[in-house]
Scaffold this motif. Structure first.
Motif, PDB file in Angstrom:
ATOM      1  N   UNK A 245       0.846  -1.190   0.000  1.00  0.00           N
ATOM      2  CA  UNK A 245       0.000   0.000   0.000  1.00  0.00           C
ATOM      3  C   UNK A 245       0.888   1.248   0.000  1.00  0.00           C
ATOM      4  N   UNK A 246       0.263   2.406  -0.153  1.00  0.00           N
ATOM      5  CA  UNK A 246       1.006   3.664  -0.147  1.00  0.00           C
ATOM      6  C   UNK A 246       1.790   3.851   1.154  1.00  0.00           C
ATOM      7  N   UNK A 247       1.156   3.590   2.281  1.00  0.00           N
ATOM      8  CA  UNK A 247       1.839   3.768   3.561  1.00  0.00           C
ATOM      9  C   UNK A 247       2.959   2.748   3.736  1.00  0.00           C
ATOM     10  N   UNK A 248       2.767   1.557   3.229  1.00  0.00           N
ATOM     11  CA  UNK A 248       3.820   0.536   3.316  1.00  0.00           C
ATOM     12  C   UNK A 248       5.019   0.896   2.450  1.00  0.00           C
ATOM     13  N   UNK A 249       4.756   1.504   1.295  1.00  0.00           N
ATOM     14  CA  UNK A 249       5.838   1.971   0.424  1.00  0.00           C
ATOM     15  C   UNK A 249       6.672   3.029   1.151  1.00  0.00           C
ATOM     16  N   UNK A 250       5.995   4.001   1.751  1.00  0.00           N
ATOM     17  CA  UNK A 250       6.701   5.053   2.485  1.00  0.00           C
ATOM     18  C   UNK A 250       7.496   4.469   3.645  1.00  0.00           C
ATOM     19  N   UNK A 251       6.879   3.543   4.357  1.00  0.00           N
ATOM     20  CA  UNK A 251       7.563   2.916   5.480  1.00  0.00           C
ATOM     21  C   UNK A 251       8.789   2.137   5.055  1.00  0.00           C
TER      22      UNK A 251
END
Length: 365
Positions: A245-251
């Protein structure tokens, strides 16, 4: 003499690479179509500042699938192709619709394997895994061909972003493009119709062209298809899949930088996250290679936000400077040259107008 007119639909990276490769090459002219609001500001800057009197870049109001579908229709338009021939031209393509594009990509897999052997990470003939950020299924298909050529690959892991149509396909055997299209921080993977997948299906269907043609017609007409249990079993033995997900990519961008002091872009982050999840969930600790597909400086806004939790002050070139100030190091020559080149005048058209624009650019009679 007959000259080649190259059409490219790009989701961000191929366009710049193809334009640079063919810039001012005699006997060629290249026209690149990209989704106007579906690439990063730096990717757009790279394309609209590319030099070359024979290069053209055009934004479209749709998404990458719209651009790619229209390019395919233009290639299949016999009347338009005859018109080209009558004017002394022929069409070609430089993105992964052209299978020739995959040949150099196959080499990367062998090169990576050779480096691991040379470094003593593995022994010759040890099988390894590759995690591949995947949109149009070209790069990972090159890995499949590398395996067919004898490279010891245990699993090819298909890593997707929020547009996870391929994850669902490898999980269920059902390909269904009837879903929401998401614009993400990894725009080269914002694709719902992965054109190279039918080449893999041709292999797992034992080169039964009629069956694969039927599947592709179902996809076009009905929006989905289901492969046989036999074909699904073959895929299960060779491939794994996951998405971020988008947040997982950033993380993941932050995690890799904090643990390895290595800066990655959002696409590479997808591959890294999915690889770590696969190792955790499968308990498969086979040596893993993660394909890194782009410079983090193509997506400075996303990378800066992932590292700091804050937005850059401006988009585009100023955000490169802000990210560089944060992490230091040396900018590559390709990034540096962005600050020197002036953008050309750019067109933005509807997908349905692509064929007319080509005729105008080529001055077809």
């Amino acid at each position: 003499t007959e000259t080649t007119r190259i059409l490219v639909a790009t989701s961000g990276d191929t366009g710049k690479a193809a334009m640079a490769g063919f810039a001012d090459v005699e006997g060629t002219r290249i026209i690149v179509f990209y989704p106007k609001h579906g690439v990063s500001p730096i990717q757009e800057k790279q394309m609209v500042t590319q030099k070359g009197n024979n290069t053209y870049v055009v934004g479209i109001t749709g998404n990458f699938d719209d651009a790619q579908t229209q390019v395919k229709q233009i290639f299949n338009d016999q009347a338009f192709n005859q018109r080209l021939i009558d004017n002394g031209y022929q069409f070609s393509s430089a993105n992964s619709m052209n299978i020739g594009r995959l040949i150099p990509q196959v080499v990367y897999y062998f090169a990576a394997y050779g480096q691991l052997v040379e470094q003593g990470q593995i022994k010759l003939d040890d099988a390894i895994n590759f995690s591949v950020p995947t949109g149009n299924f070209g790069d990972i298909l090159a890995g499949w061909y590398a395996k067919k050529l004898g490279l010891p690959i245990k699993k090819l892991i298909c890593a997707s972003n929020k547009n996870n149509v391929l994850t669902d396909f490898f999980t269920t055997g059902r390909y269904d493009r009837r879903r929401d299209f998401h614009l993400t921080s990894a725009p080269a993977m914002d694709i719902l119709v992965s054109s190279n997948l039918e080449r893999l299906l041709f292999d797992v269907y034992d080169e039964d062209a009629a069956s694969v043609k039927d599947l592709m017609e179902r996809l076009q007409n009905d929006g989905w298809y289901q492969i046989t249990a036999v074909a699904k079993a073959k895929l299960d033995s060779e491939f794994a899949a996951g998405y971020a997900t988008q947040s997982q990519v950033a993380g993941e961008i932050k995690y890799v930088y904090e643990t390895s002091v290595y800066l990655i872009d959002p696409h590479t982050a997808v591959g890294s996250f999915v690889a770590r999840q696969y190792q955790k969930n499968s308990n498969n600790q086979t040596t893993m290679v993660i394909l890194s597909t782009a410079s983090p400086y193509k997506f400075p806004e996303t990378v800066y936000h992932a590292l700091t939790g804050q937005d850059t002050q401006q988009q585009g070139l100023p955000s490169i400077k802000q990210l560089h100030d944060l992490v230091g190091g040396e900018l590559t020559a390709g990034v540096k040259e962005l600050f020197d080149h002036q953008p050309r005048k750019e067109s933005v058209i509807a997908p349905d107008d692509m064929e007319n624009l080509i005729a105008q650019v080529l001055k077809l009679k």
